[in-house]
Design a protein around this motif. Sequence first.
Motif, PDB file in Angstrom:
ATOM      1  N   ALA A 225       0.718  -1.360   0.241  1.00 52.41           N
ATOM      2  CA  ALA A 225      -0.083  -0.325  -0.452  1.00 52.41           C
ATOM      3  C   ALA A 225       0.761   1.068  -0.243  1.00 52.41           C
ATOM      4  N   ALA A 226       2.035   1.435   0.471  1.00 52.57           N
ATOM      5  CA  ALA A 226       2.655   2.318   0.869  1.00 52.57           C
ATOM      6  C   ALA A 226       3.462   3.042  -0.709  1.00 52.57           C
ATOM      7  N   PRO A 227       3.605   4.147  -1.044  1.00 58.18           N
ATOM      8  CA  PRO A 227       4.374   5.055  -2.580  1.00 58.18           C
ATOM      9  C   PRO A 227       5.873   4.088  -2.638  1.00 58.18           C
ATOM     10  N   GLY A 228       6.397   4.089  -1.836  1.00 59.82           N
ATOM     11  CA  GLY A 228       7.299   3.521  -2.191  1.00 59.82           C
ATOM     12  C   GLY A 228       7.535   1.642  -2.228  1.00 59.82           C
ATOM     13  N   GLY A 229       6.548   1.922  -2.593  1.00 56.24           N
ATOM     14  CA  GLY A 229       6.363  -0.029  -2.062  1.00 56.24           C
ATOM     15  C   GLY A 229       6.857  -0.951  -3.696  1.00 56.24           C
ATOM     16  N   PRO A 230       6.226  -2.827  -3.681  1.00 48.87           N
ATOM     17  CA  PRO A 230       6.723  -2.922  -4.939  1.00 48.87           C
ATOM     18  C   PRO A 230       5.906  -2.283  -5.870  1.00 48.87           C
ATOM     19  N   THR A 231       4.288  -1.970  -5.818  1.00 48.02           N
ATOM     20  CA  THR A 231       3.837  -1.330  -6.942  1.00 48.02           C
ATOM     21  C   THR A 231       3.763   0.006  -7.012  1.00 48.02           C
ATOM     22  N   ALA A 232       4.123   0.884  -6.099  1.00 51.38           N
ATOM     23  CA  ALA A 232       3.670   2.237  -6.009  1.00 51.38           C
ATOM     24  C   ALA A 232       2.776   2.811  -5.341  1.00 51.38           C
ATOM     25  N   GLY A 233       2.311   2.085  -4.682  1.00 55.07           N
ATOM     26  CA  GLY A 233       1.020   2.050  -3.371  1.00 55.07           C
ATOM     27  C   GLY A 233      -0.272   1.498  -4.180  1.00 55.07           C
ATOM     28  N   LYS A 234      -0.302   0.872  -5.477  1.00 52.08           N
ATOM     29  CA  LYS A 234      -1.669  -0.091  -5.965  1.00 52.08           C
ATOM     30  C   LYS A 234      -1.502  -1.394  -4.932  1.00 52.08           C
ATOM     31  N   ILE A 235      -2.664  -1.227  -4.397  1.00 50.22           N
ATOM     32  CA  ILE A 235      -2.976  -2.492  -4.172  1.00 50.22           C
ATOM     33  C   ILE A 235      -3.830  -3.620  -5.169  1.00 50.22           C
ATOM     34  N   ARG A 237      -2.733  -7.945  -6.741  1.00 43.27           N
ATOM     35  CA  ARG A 237      -2.221  -9.463  -6.058  1.00 43.27           C
ATOM     36  C   ARG A 237      -0.860  -9.627  -6.337  1.00 43.27           C
ATOM     37  N   PRO A 238      -0.411 -10.000  -5.818  1.00 45.20           N
ATOM     38  CA  PRO A 238       1.292 -10.025  -6.100  1.00 45.20           C
ATOM     39  C   PRO A 238       1.435 -11.515  -6.779  1.00 45.20           C
ATOM     40  N   GLY A 239       2.191 -10.776  -7.600  1.00 50.03           N
ATOM     41  CA  GLY A 239       2.094 -12.806  -8.754  1.00 50.03           C
ATOM     42  C   GLY A 239       1.349 -12.433  -9.937  1.00 50.03           C
ATOM     43  N   ASP A 240       0.202 -11.807 -10.344  1.00 49.54           N
ATOM     44  CA  ASP A 240      -0.599 -11.742 -11.322  1.00 49.54           C
ATOM     45  C   ASP A 240      -0.909 -10.113 -11.860  1.00 49.54           C
ATOM     46  N   ASN A 241      -0.796  -9.283 -10.954  1.00 51.16           N
ATOM     47  CA  ASN A 241      -1.080  -7.624 -10.742  1.00 51.16           C
ATOM     48  C   ASN A 241      -2.565  -7.928 -11.028  1.00 51.16           C
ATOM     49  N   LYS A 242      -3.744  -8.311  -9.983  1.00 53.14           N
ATOM     50  CA  LYS A 242      -4.601  -8.988 -10.865  1.00 53.14           C
ATOM     51  C   LYS A 242      -5.034  -7.645  -9.290  1.00 53.14           C
ATOM     52  N   GLU A 243      -6.154  -6.658  -9.288  1.00 54.20           N
ATOM     53  CA  GLU A 243      -6.838  -5.923  -8.968  1.00 54.20           C
ATOM     54  C   GLU A 243      -7.857  -6.658  -8.098  1.00 54.20           C
ATOM     55  N   ILE A 244      -8.383  -5.811  -6.855  1.00 49.48           N
ATOM     56  CA  ILE A 244      -8.745  -6.554  -5.846  1.00 49.48           C
ATOM     57  C   ILE A 244     -10.777  -6.725  -5.861  1.00 49.48           C
ATOM     58  N   ASP A 245     -10.821  -7.957  -6.244  1.00 47.75           N
ATOM     59  CA  ASP A 245     -12.748  -7.973  -5.374  1.00 47.75           C
ATOM     60  C   ASP A 245     -12.897  -8.287  -4.572  1.00 47.75           C
ATOM     61  N   SER A 246     -11.899  -8.779  -4.180  1.00 49.83           N
ATOM     62  CA  SER A 246     -12.396  -9.552  -3.014  1.00 49.83           C
ATOM     63  C   SER A 246     -10.593  -9.386  -1.625  1.00 49.83           C
ATOM     64  N   ILE A 247     -11.026 -10.252  -0.784  1.00 51.12           N
ATOM     65  CA  ILE A 247      -9.197  -9.962   0.155  1.00 51.12           C
ATOM     66  C   ILE A 247     -10.090 -10.519   1.856  1.00 51.12           C
ATOM     67  N   ALA A 248      -9.624 -11.483   2.002  1.00 50.19           N
ATOM     68  CA  ALA A 248      -9.591 -12.436   3.336  1.00 50.19           C
ATOM     69  C   ALA A 248      -7.982 -11.733   4.046  1.00 50.19           C
ATOM     70  N   PHE A 249      -8.413 -10.961   5.778  1.00 49.72           N
ATOM     71  CA  PHE A 249      -8.204 -10.995   6.398  1.00 49.72           C
ATOM     72  C   PHE A 249      -7.601 -11.621   7.407  1.00 49.72           C
ATOM     73  N   VAL A 250      -6.880 -12.954   8.040  1.00 51.77           N
ATOM     74  CA  VAL A 250      -6.630 -14.166   8.635  1.00 51.77           C
ATOM     75  C   VAL A 250      -6.147 -13.561  10.407  1.00 51.77           C
ATOM     76  N   GLN A 251      -6.708 -13.241  11.347  1.00 50.25           N
ATOM     77  CA  GLN A 251      -6.261 -12.491  12.664  1.00 50.25           C
ATOM     78  C   GLN A 251      -5.256 -14.235  13.332  1.00 50.25           C
ATOM     79  N   CYS A 252      -4.464 -12.981  14.650  1.00 50.08           N
ATOM     80  CA  CYS A 252      -4.088 -14.119  15.055  1.00 50.08           C
ATOM     81  C   CYS A 252      -2.633 -15.493  13.822  1.00 50.08           C
ATOM     82  N   ALA A 253      -2.443 -14.876  12.873  1.00 46.44           N
ATOM     83  CA  ALA A 253      -1.418 -15.832  12.306  1.00 46.44           C
ATOM     84  C   ALA A 253      -0.369 -15.778  12.835  1.00 46.44           C
ATOM     85  N   GLY A 254      -0.426 -16.992  14.231  1.00 43.74           N
ATOM     86  CA  GLY A 254       0.509 -17.465  15.023  1.00 43.74           C
ATOM     87  C   GLY A 254       0.255 -16.729  16.128  1.00 43.74           C
TER      88      GLY A 254
END
Length: 419
Positions: A225-235, A237-254
Amino acid sequence: MTDEQGTTGAVLVVGGGIGGLTAALETAEVGKDVFLVEREASLGGRVAQLNEYFPKMCPPSCGLEINFKRIQNNRKIRVYTMTTVKAVAGEPGNYQVTLETSPRYVNSNCAGCGECAEACPDEIDNEFNFGMNKSKAVYLPHEMAFPRRYVIKKEALSPEGIKAVKAACKYNAVDLDMQVETRTINVASIVWATGWSPYDATRMENLKYGQSPSIVTNMMFERLAAPGGPTAGKIVRPGDNKEIDSIAFVQCAGSRDENHLEYCSHICCMATFKQMTYVREQYPDARIYVFYIDLRTPGKYEKFRESRMADEKAVFIKGKVADVNLEVDGSVTVVAENALTAEKISQNVDMVVLATGMQPNFAINDVPAALQMDANGFIISEPEKGMISAGCAKKAADVVTCTQSSTAAALKAIQASRR
Ligand SMILES: Cc1cc2nc3c(=O)[nH]c(=O)nc-3n(C[C@H](O)[C@H](O)[C@H](O)COP(=O)(O)OP(=O)(O)OC[C@H]3O[C@@H](n4cnc5c(N)ncnc54)[C@H](O)[C@@H]3O)c2cc1C
């Protein structure tokens, strides 16, 4: 070996994140000599990697740059980057500390112009962006780097790279003959502000981290999400650069798991609520799923939680994730049981963010002194010995709590250095 005696009562601060910066400044601004030691090539720690930080949701520059300026203007603080503590001898009030500095291969002539990086043909994984893109083998650690001086990864330079980099530097700053330097300093007390690292997500085999680029950690998501990040801040999907229609956050991972980190990392729920904001700003219609055990946002953070939970396109599922399955189209299916309804859920999403917890660095790195630590690797202060912990080296915490514990640590270090 060089021998740099501190004046009587000098304080060593180990770690140049927000905790160490605070402790160093608070100590120096009452007149004490301070050595500030950071193992990376730049100060700032993990905060520098965040896109924005709560509670104000401002970029990290708003907290870090002012501290960098205060350090620059304070002659009482001596900063050593790319440096670690090798050994501590002596007794409270009179410690002899051996420091080891790795070669940067760029000397203090560097003006930060960047022409060396432009000329360099060789690339390496960009560690600051968790390997999600490449940087040149001659690089500035990140856009806010302090000191603003390039670093060379010498072993990654080809013979052509060496030639090109040397020829490009107008300031005679490239010095590939630099060697490891060892020095000894005398200090009265030591503040350990060595911070944290993301818990190794590959250890939760069911969550499949490392098996698909669609599964990232929460710190990777900060960089996405960061302007200095790998996609200049555009979120995307890594791998194929697909725009996001759905996303899951998994809490307490570890976290909160006796097989991994038994404690609550304190900030992961808030980090996810913050990252929901990043998603919503770029994708007004994306569906967001948050899988959680409990949602913990103490104190004033409750209001932030309430505002994020009012998002009509977000679904909160109370249930520990059992599995993450990889699909052929690059998507992932998160499998969990809803603890409130006993219903089994299989939710397909474009990408998954694992809310991995914070593990103290001294749980995973060598400890160079006889420190008292708890079972998880957090350092327990021993003010009578002049050994004081601060920030996330002391306990998993947000920035505000870290700066408070670092101010307290500075006071204890000053008291210990007066005895
Ligand atoms: C996904 C995520 C998002 C977050 N977002 C927020 C937010 O929005 N707001 C908020 O308040 N908090 C947030 N946090 C928490 C925040 O990152 C921490 O509170 C903060 O980083 C703690 O600072 P620190 O100085 O204690 O540790 P660190 O930031 O880890 O700094 C420690 C420094 O010590 C250095 N070091 C380590 N070992 C050595 C050694 N042996 N010798 C020399 N140097 C060493 C490290 O290189 C590092 O520079 C977030 C955390 C996560 C996981």
